[in-house]
Write a protein that holds these residues in place. Structure first.
Motif, PDB file in Angstrom:
ATOM      1  N   ASP A 239       0.829  -1.212   0.000  1.00  0.00           N
ATOM      2  CA  ASP A 239       0.000   0.000   0.000  1.00  0.00           C
ATOM      3  C   ASP A 239       0.857   1.252   0.000  1.00  0.00           C
ATOM      4  O   ASP A 239       0.551   2.243  -0.690  1.00  0.00           O
ATOM      5  CB  ASP A 239      -0.923   0.000   1.232  1.00  0.00           C
ATOM      6  CG  ASP A 239      -2.008  -1.068   1.150  1.00  0.00           C
ATOM      7  OD1 ASP A 239      -2.281  -1.527   0.017  1.00  0.00           O
ATOM      8  OD2 ASP A 239      -2.543  -1.457   2.209  1.00  0.00           O
ATOM      9  N   LEU A 240       1.959   1.231   0.750  1.00  0.00           N
ATOM     10  CA  LEU A 240       2.871   2.388   0.752  1.00  0.00           C
ATOM     11  C   LEU A 240       3.487   2.602  -0.625  1.00  0.00           C
ATOM     12  O   LEU A 240       3.600   3.748  -1.100  1.00  0.00           O
ATOM     13  CB  LEU A 240       3.971   2.176   1.796  1.00  0.00           C
ATOM     14  CG  LEU A 240       3.558   2.310   3.272  1.00  0.00           C
ATOM     15  CD1 LEU A 240       4.717   1.916   4.186  1.00  0.00           C
ATOM     16  CD2 LEU A 240       3.115   3.737   3.570  1.00  0.00           C
ATOM     17  N   LEU A 241       3.904   1.509  -1.270  1.00  0.00           N
ATOM     18  CA  LEU A 241       4.463   1.634  -2.617  1.00  0.00           C
ATOM     19  C   LEU A 241       3.419   2.150  -3.587  1.00  0.00           C
ATOM     20  O   LEU A 241       3.704   3.014  -4.436  1.00  0.00           O
ATOM     21  CB  LEU A 241       4.999   0.274  -3.079  1.00  0.00           C
ATOM     22  CG  LEU A 241       5.513   0.189  -4.518  1.00  0.00           C
ATOM     23  CD1 LEU A 241       6.638   1.196  -4.750  1.00  0.00           C
ATOM     24  CD2 LEU A 241       5.990  -1.222  -4.829  1.00  0.00           C
ATOM     25  N   LEU A 242       2.211   1.644  -3.477  1.00  0.00           N
ATOM     26  CA  LEU A 242       1.135   2.097  -4.351  1.00  0.00           C
ATOM     27  C   LEU A 242       0.855   3.576  -4.142  1.00  0.00           C
ATOM     28  O   LEU A 242       0.691   4.344  -5.111  1.00  0.00           O
ATOM     29  CB  LEU A 242      -0.127   1.265  -4.078  1.00  0.00           C
ATOM     30  CG  LEU A 242      -1.267   1.391  -5.088  1.00  0.00           C
ATOM     31  CD1 LEU A 242      -0.812   0.941  -6.462  1.00  0.00           C
ATOM     32  CD2 LEU A 242      -2.467   0.577  -4.633  1.00  0.00           C
ATOM     33  N   ALA A 243       0.823   4.011  -2.891  1.00  0.00           N
ATOM     34  CA  ALA A 243       0.581   5.426  -2.602  1.00  0.00           C
ATOM     35  C   ALA A 243       1.705   6.298  -3.160  1.00  0.00           C
ATOM     36  O   ALA A 243       1.460   7.397  -3.678  1.00  0.00           O
ATOM     37  CB  ALA A 243       0.444   5.619  -1.090  1.00  0.00           C
ATOM     38  N   GLU A 244       2.946   5.789  -3.059  1.00  0.00           N
ATOM     39  CA  GLU A 244       4.082   6.558  -3.569  1.00  0.00           C
ATOM     40  C   GLU A 244       4.025   6.688  -5.083  1.00  0.00           C
ATOM     41  O   GLU A 244       4.368   7.728  -5.644  1.00  0.00           O
ATOM     42  CB  GLU A 244       5.382   5.885  -3.140  1.00  0.00           C
ATOM     43  CG  GLU A 244       6.609   6.764  -3.285  1.00  0.00           C
ATOM     44  CD  GLU A 244       7.815   6.196  -2.582  1.00  0.00           C
ATOM     45  OE1 GLU A 244       8.858   6.885  -2.559  1.00  0.00           O
ATOM     46  OE2 GLU A 244       7.734   5.068  -2.048  1.00  0.00           O
ATOM     47  N   LEU A 245       3.569   5.640  -5.749  1.00  0.00           N
ATOM     48  CA  LEU A 245       3.462   5.695  -7.213  1.00  0.00           C
ATOM     49  C   LEU A 245       2.302   6.580  -7.665  1.00  0.00           C
ATOM     50  O   LEU A 245       2.331   7.161  -8.761  1.00  0.00           O
ATOM     51  CB  LEU A 245       3.291   4.282  -7.778  1.00  0.00           C
ATOM     52  CG  LEU A 245       4.503   3.354  -7.642  1.00  0.00           C
ATOM     53  CD1 LEU A 245       4.158   1.948  -8.099  1.00  0.00           C
ATOM     54  CD2 LEU A 245       5.681   3.896  -8.450  1.00  0.00           C
ATOM     55  N   ILE A 246       1.257   6.696  -6.820  1.00  0.00           N
ATOM     56  CA  ILE A 246       0.115   7.557  -7.160  1.00  0.00           C
ATOM     57  C   ILE A 246       0.433   9.022  -6.904  1.00  0.00           C
ATOM     58  O   ILE A 246      -0.125   9.923  -7.545  1.00  0.00           O
ATOM     59  CB  ILE A 246      -1.115   7.106  -6.345  1.00  0.00           C
ATOM     60  CG1 ILE A 246      -1.550   5.700  -6.776  1.00  0.00           C
ATOM     61  CG2 ILE A 246      -2.282   8.072  -6.530  1.00  0.00           C
ATOM     62  CD1 ILE A 246      -2.658   5.112  -5.934  1.00  0.00           C
TER      63      ILE A 246
END
Length: 507
Positions: free
Chosen positions: A21-28
């Motif tokens: 989720d942290l990686l996804l948030a960073e990519l968004i």
């Protein structure tokens, strides 16, 4: 049926989901959306490695919890110890393996999880060992360590890379001894060839005679070698090559031409090697390497129905070993001296009669070579002897060489039967195995490291690394986990099975 550990599985992977989720948030994030592709690639690689490592860790934790549940139901508290753990360095990072220990009276603890996971004896995983092999066989150990660190993080040191590579080569001979090659036609030639090449070694890795010679050596110059002096730094490695070839009959003028070739006559090509197998050792004696080569040859032709052609460079000791091994196995071999080595003697002889830039020297060498290829070595020997001015000149040396190898200069028979007459395959193998890796600038080898690199590069040249690795990992697991007292193995196996039955009563 609903698995008994549904909630447990969900809890174990909570950390991995958070990282995702942290990686996804960073990519968004809009800030990330402005990054160039190079920085975006690094971000995904670094965060992705961390996520995959955590997934592996969570999975191992899940297995540890399942094991604890099984073994607790199957063993009394005094026989089972919980809370044991060990580190495992992998290609995605270092993880912790939690496991239970079974206490056996009078014996050391047993760890069922180690057997189920087939963990190595040391800290580094088989996948990391395979990566160490892939990197170390093509460059220095420093470069291999840097490549592994760049890909996997700080999971291993340079010395551990060397140790993994040495351990990885432990089963090469056993692998080839157990392998059954594909059958070939009886009409195909079976070609054997050996060669020796020196490797610069550390002083303690030299053979006793070389080490003693190095200790006695006192050079005429302090800062460099004089002409003809040897540094006594090398240990001879023995190489063996075995391959199949379809006979390709030729004529002398297909090999050597006295003048410019015209397009009117097609030059017949020589036999082409297929099914090539390479082996080398710097520890084993030449006798052992040659015997192992004959083992592989007999695996290809157990009935001795094929023609065995042995290519040699003219070394008398090597030829004697080949003849002795063939006699011991009651095998008929046809030894042919390498034409290229013969030509070198002829060229040195021609320089005694011509200046360095005289084109007539080439014509003279071609004339001698054509006579040899036509089966007339006596003419060449007589011509060299007649032109000799002193016993030590190149003419007399060439004449003595041809005379002493007269029985192995049957080039007319070799060309008529379609045999190869040059050791190019083993010479090229020596350049690949030794010249391209062990002779790199500044290399000084220990015995175990040089042996491992030789064997592993030969495996790669034979396209056998993948099947070998499966065999090696299986043998390693047998050594680590099953080479113990049968009672211990039975107890562990029965305990694990009983625990599974208690934990999964519906099965």
């Amino acid at each position: 049926m609903t698995p008994y550990d549904t909630a447990l599985r969900a809890d174990c992977f909570a950390t991995s989901r958070n990282l995702f989720d942290l990686l996804l948030a960073e990519l968004i994030d809009p800030v990330t959306g402005e990054l160039p592709h190079a920085e975006l690639e690094v971000l995904c690689e670094q965060r992705g490695r961390r996520l995959v490592r955590q997934l592996l860790q969570d999975h191992l934790d899940l297995r540890a919890d399942r094991e604890e549940t099984r073994l607790t139901a199957a063993h009394p508290p005094g026989r089972l110890e919980k809370g044991h753990h060990r580190l495992l360095a992998t290609v995605v990072g270092t993880v912790t393996v939690r496991r239970c220990a079974l206490r056996l009276p009078g014996r050391r603890n047993r760890y069922p999880a180690d057997e189920v996971l087939a963990l190595p004896a040391g800290r580094h995983s088989h996948g990391l060992a395979r990566l160490a092999v892939a990197e170390a066989v093509r460059g220095s150990f420093d470069a291999a360590h840097a490549a592994i660190t760049g890909r996997c993080g700080h999971v291993i040191g340079k010395r551990q890379v060397e140790d993994l590579v040495i351990a990885a080569a432990a089963d090469v001979e056993a692998f080839y001894a157990a392998r059954i090659p594909l059958p070939r036609s009886a009409a195909e030639l079976l070609v054997l060839s050996t060669d020796g090449k020196g490797i610069v070694m550390r002083p303690e890795a030299l053979r006793p005679a070389t080490r003693a010679a190095a200790a006695r050596h006192r050079g005429r110059f302090r800062t460099r070698l004089a002409s003809g002096e040897k540094p006594y730094r090398k240990r001879m490695a023995t190489l063996a090559v075995l391959y199949d070839a379809v006979p390709a009959p030729r004529r002398p003028h297909d090999v050597i031409s006295l003048g410019e070739r015209s397009g009117a006559r097609r030059v017949r090509a020589g036999p082409r090697a297929s099914g090539k197998w390479i082996y080398a050792s710097v520890i084993s004696s030449a006798e052992h390497v040659i015997a192992f080569m004959f083992d592989q040859a007999e695996a290809r032709d157990s009935l001795h129905a094929r023609t065995w052609v042995v290519l040699a460079d003219g070394d008398h000791h090597q030829i004697q070993l080949l003849q002795a091994e063939a006699e011991r196995r009651h095998t008929r071999i046809h030894i042919v001296c390498d034409l290229i080595h013969v030509l070198e003697y002829l060229w040195r002889a021609a320089r005694c009669l011509h200046t360095a830039d005289d084109p007539a020297a080439e014509q003279r060498v071609a004339g001698w070579a054509l006579a040899l290829l036509a089966g007339r070595p006596e003419e060449v020997i007589a011509d060299l002897t007649a032109r000799t001015t002193s016993r030590g000149d190149a003419l007399s040396v060439a004449a003595r060489y041809l005379t002493s190898h007269r029985a192995f200069l049957r080039y007319d028979q070799a060309l008529e039967q379609g045999w190869p007459i040059a050791t190019g395959v083993v010479e090229g193998s020596a350049r690949y195995l030794i010249g391209d890796r062990l002779d790199i600038t500044g290399a000084r080898w220990g015995l175990a490291g040089a042996e491992a690199i030789l064997k592993l590069r030969a495996l790669i040249a034979n396209n056998d690394l993948d099947p070998y690795w499966i065999s090696h990992v299986d043998r390693e697991n047998q050594r680590v986990h099953h080479s113990r007292h049968p009672d211990e193995y039975t107890l562990t196996r029965e305990s694990t099975s009983a625990g599974q039955a208690v934990a999964n009563p519906g099965r």
